[in-house]
Design a protein around this motif. Structure first.
Motif, PDB file in Angstrom:
ATOM      1  N   UNK A   1      17.794  16.961   6.398  1.00 49.78           N
ATOM      2  CA  UNK A   1      17.364  16.850   7.606  1.00 49.78           C
ATOM      3  C   UNK A   1      17.762  15.781   8.372  1.00 49.78           C
ATOM      4  N   UNK A   2      17.704  14.433   7.514  1.00 47.93           N
ATOM      5  CA  UNK A   2      17.928  12.975   8.339  1.00 47.93           C
ATOM      6  C   UNK A   2      19.575  13.189   8.127  1.00 47.93           C
ATOM      7  N   UNK A   3      19.867  13.531   6.839  1.00 48.82           N
ATOM      8  CA  UNK A   3      21.449  13.485   6.882  1.00 48.82           C
ATOM      9  C   UNK A   3      22.226  14.342   8.239  1.00 48.82           C
ATOM     10  N   UNK A   4      21.526  15.537   8.595  1.00 44.88           N
ATOM     11  CA  UNK A   4      22.028  16.498   9.629  1.00 44.88           C
ATOM     12  C   UNK A   4      22.050  15.671  11.065  1.00 44.88           C
ATOM     13  N   UNK A   5      20.822  14.919  11.159  1.00 45.29           N
ATOM     14  CA  UNK A   5      20.613  14.067  12.365  1.00 45.29           C
ATOM     15  C   UNK A   5      21.741  13.273  12.618  1.00 45.29           C
ATOM     16  N   UNK A   6      21.816  12.481  11.516  1.00 46.77           N
ATOM     17  CA  UNK A   6      22.994  11.341  11.630  1.00 46.77           C
ATOM     18  C   UNK A   6      24.266  11.879  11.779  1.00 46.77           C
ATOM     19  N   UNK A   7      24.580  13.110  11.143  1.00 45.37           N
ATOM     20  CA  UNK A   7      26.047  13.321  11.630  1.00 45.37           C
ATOM     21  C   UNK A   7      26.146  13.977  13.085  1.00 45.37           C
ATOM     22  N   UNK A   8      25.098  14.569  13.554  1.00 46.88           N
ATOM     23  CA  UNK A   8      25.057  15.050  14.731  1.00 46.88           C
ATOM     24  C   UNK A   8      25.002  14.074  16.118  1.00 46.88           C
ATOM     25  N   UNK A   9      24.524  12.907  15.481  1.00 45.67           N
ATOM     26  CA  UNK A   9      24.579  11.736  16.533  1.00 45.67           C
ATOM     27  C   UNK A   9      25.790  10.954  16.584  1.00 45.67           C
ATOM     28  N   UNK A  10      26.905  11.092  17.659  1.00 46.64           N
ATOM     29  CA  UNK A  10      28.211  10.265  17.929  1.00 46.64           C
ATOM     30  C   UNK A  10      27.875   8.774  17.834  1.00 46.64           C
ATOM     31  N   UNK A  11      26.757   8.427  18.575  1.00 44.50           N
ATOM     32  CA  UNK A  11      26.377   7.058  18.728  1.00 44.50           C
ATOM     33  C   UNK A  11      26.492   6.338  17.126  1.00 44.50           C
ATOM     34  N   UNK A  12      25.557   7.080  16.386  1.00 48.59           N
ATOM     35  CA  UNK A  12      25.416   6.684  14.881  1.00 48.59           C
ATOM     36  C   UNK A  12      26.807   6.489  14.183  1.00 48.59           C
ATOM     37  N   UNK A  13      27.686   7.417  14.233  1.00 50.06           N
ATOM     38  CA  UNK A  13      28.968   7.492  13.660  1.00 50.06           C
ATOM     39  C   UNK A  13      29.754   6.394  14.020  1.00 50.06           C
ATOM     40  N   UNK A  14      29.532   6.054  15.550  1.00 50.83           N
ATOM     41  CA  UNK A  14      30.440   4.895  15.948  1.00 50.83           C
ATOM     42  C   UNK A  14      29.879   3.621  15.573  1.00 50.83           C
TER      43      UNK A  14
ATOM     44  N   UNK B   1      13.176   9.809   1.622  1.00 48.77           N
ATOM     45  CA  UNK B   1      14.173  10.639   2.242  1.00 48.77           C
ATOM     46  C   UNK B   1      14.977   9.826   3.268  1.00 48.77           C
ATOM     47  N   UNK B   2      14.216   8.883   3.914  1.00 53.03           N
ATOM     48  CA  UNK B   2      14.964   7.909   4.654  1.00 53.03           C
ATOM     49  C   UNK B   2      15.782   6.953   3.952  1.00 53.03           C
ATOM     50  N   UNK B   3      15.511   6.915   2.595  1.00 50.24           N
ATOM     51  CA  UNK B   3      16.324   6.004   1.675  1.00 50.24           C
ATOM     52  C   UNK B   3      17.651   6.727   1.091  1.00 50.24           C
ATOM     53  N   UNK B   4      17.513   7.786   0.731  1.00 49.45           N
ATOM     54  CA  UNK B   4      18.443   8.514   0.195  1.00 49.45           C
ATOM     55  C   UNK B   4      19.433   9.170   1.206  1.00 49.45           C
ATOM     56  N   UNK B   5      18.975   9.394   2.309  1.00 48.56           N
ATOM     57  CA  UNK B   5      20.033   9.633   3.561  1.00 48.56           C
ATOM     58  C   UNK B   5      20.837   8.447   3.840  1.00 48.56           C
ATOM     59  N   UNK B   6      20.219   7.334   3.785  1.00 48.24           N
ATOM     60  CA  UNK B   6      20.952   5.923   4.310  1.00 48.24           C
ATOM     61  C   UNK B   6      22.117   5.898   2.946  1.00 48.24           C
ATOM     62  N   UNK B   7      21.576   6.267   1.568  1.00 51.40           N
ATOM     63  CA  UNK B   7      22.499   5.618   0.703  1.00 51.40           C
ATOM     64  C   UNK B   7      23.880   6.717   0.676  1.00 51.40           C
TER      65      UNK B   7
END
Length: 324
Positions: A19-32, A179-185
């Motif tokens: 879920x956290x990985x999907x949130x990051x991928x779907x946030x253009x600001x985070x990708x930038x 989950x926060x740690x793993x998604x970050x890694x």
């Protein structure tokens, strides 16, 4: 039964991580901010501090009765760039160019030098400012994305009562924080790899040490700042509160941890504090591997410090974490 119990333990952690990985991928600001901004910053600073031959020293000649003759005496000097200016404009330039002006005027008046000094310009990959800068930018990015990315997501979930709803589910604190740690890694390799690849191809920044060791140092640094991010977001209820705590933690490291200049510039009395900061340990380790080709043994004190920061922060975050 044992397998089913293991599945029950793993499933919340897996689902929360995805879920956290999907949130990051779907946030253009985070990708930038994670992928593009560090590369832009490295490109801009690399351009500003690019290697170039020594420039002629700007010299101001005060307009007056002798201004013309002095300008004529200085103009033939290849290493000087004289200009005739008024006294107010020339004061600062004269202060900067006093020695060069004195030597040139003395020679113009007939002084003979005992010998003519030669000079040779030497360039060595790893000795440029941009080479020093890139590991610092990588460390800064690992700190920023680890703390802001994790901290903000937790506080937003708490503020929106999402964490309150998870209390009634089979989710434990360790599941949520893990989950926060793993998604970050998951994003660590492409994040660090994009910056290092750009620095190597476009700026000629060397990587003299083991690439595997460099990945390991980056991984440990990311874990340390993930732990700090979890800790700073364990209690605040509002974005403003979390932002204040994170700035309180990160600003000293922005200043003291040697991102843009060496930590040796600080007085000896401050060095114990400076060297105890996790970003200092990370930046020193990254530079040692990239620029000096250092192996694992010399890095053990810095790596132990990073592990201590990350482990202690994660344990304390588990103890003080608030769901709502």
């Amino acid at each position: 039964m044992a397998e089913r119990a293991g599945d029950r333990i793993r499933r919340p952690l897996t689902e929360l991580t995805l879920t956290r990985v999907r949130e990051l991928v779907r946030e253009p600001e985070a990708v930038f901010w994670v992928f593009i901004f560090p590369i832009l910053l490295a490109a801009i600073l690399g351009l500003a501090f690019r290697s170039r031959p020594p420039e002629a020293l700007p010299v101001a000649v005060v307009a007056g009765p002798h201004g013309g003759s002095r300008l004529a005496a200085l103009s033939p000097q290849a290493d000087l760039k004289p200009r005739l200016l008024g006294e107010a404009e020339a004061r600062q330039a004269l202060a900067r160019g006093r020695l060069a002006v004195d030597a040139a005027l003395q020679r113009a008046a007939g002084r003979a030098d005992a010998f003519t000094a030669g000079h040779a310009e030497l360039t060595e990959p790893g000795a440029r400012y941009v080479d020093f800068l890139v590991p610092g930018l990588l460390g800064m990015n690992l700190m920023g994305t680890g703390m802001w990315g994790i901290g903000f997501s937790l506080v937003v979930a708490r503020q929106g009562n999402l964490l309150k709803r998870l209390v009634a589910s089979p989710v434990r604190r360790s599941h949520l924080l893990g989950a926060q740690l793993f998604s970050r890694l998951i994003f660590l390799v492409p994040e660090a790899g994009a910056l290092l690849l750009f620095a190597w191809l476009a700026l000629g920044v060397p990587v003299r040490g083991s690439l595997l060791l460099l990945i390991g140092v980056s991984l440990l640094g990311a874990l340390a700042f993930c732990g700090l991010g979890l800790l700073t977001a364990a209690r605040p209820r509002t974005i403003e509160g979390a932002s204040g705590i994170m700035n309180l933690v990160m600003v000293p490291m922005w200043i003291f941890s040697g991102i843009f200049f060496s930590t040796e510039r600080f007085p000896a009395a401050m060095q114990p504090f400076v060297q105890a900061l996790p970003l200092t340990a990370l930046n020193d380790s990254l530079r040692a591997v990239m620029l000096e080709g250092a192996g694992l043994a010399p890095l053990l004190p810095e790596l132990a410090l990073l592990a201590a920061w990350g482990g202690l922060s994660f344990v304390v975050a588990l103890k003080v974490f608030r769901w709502q």
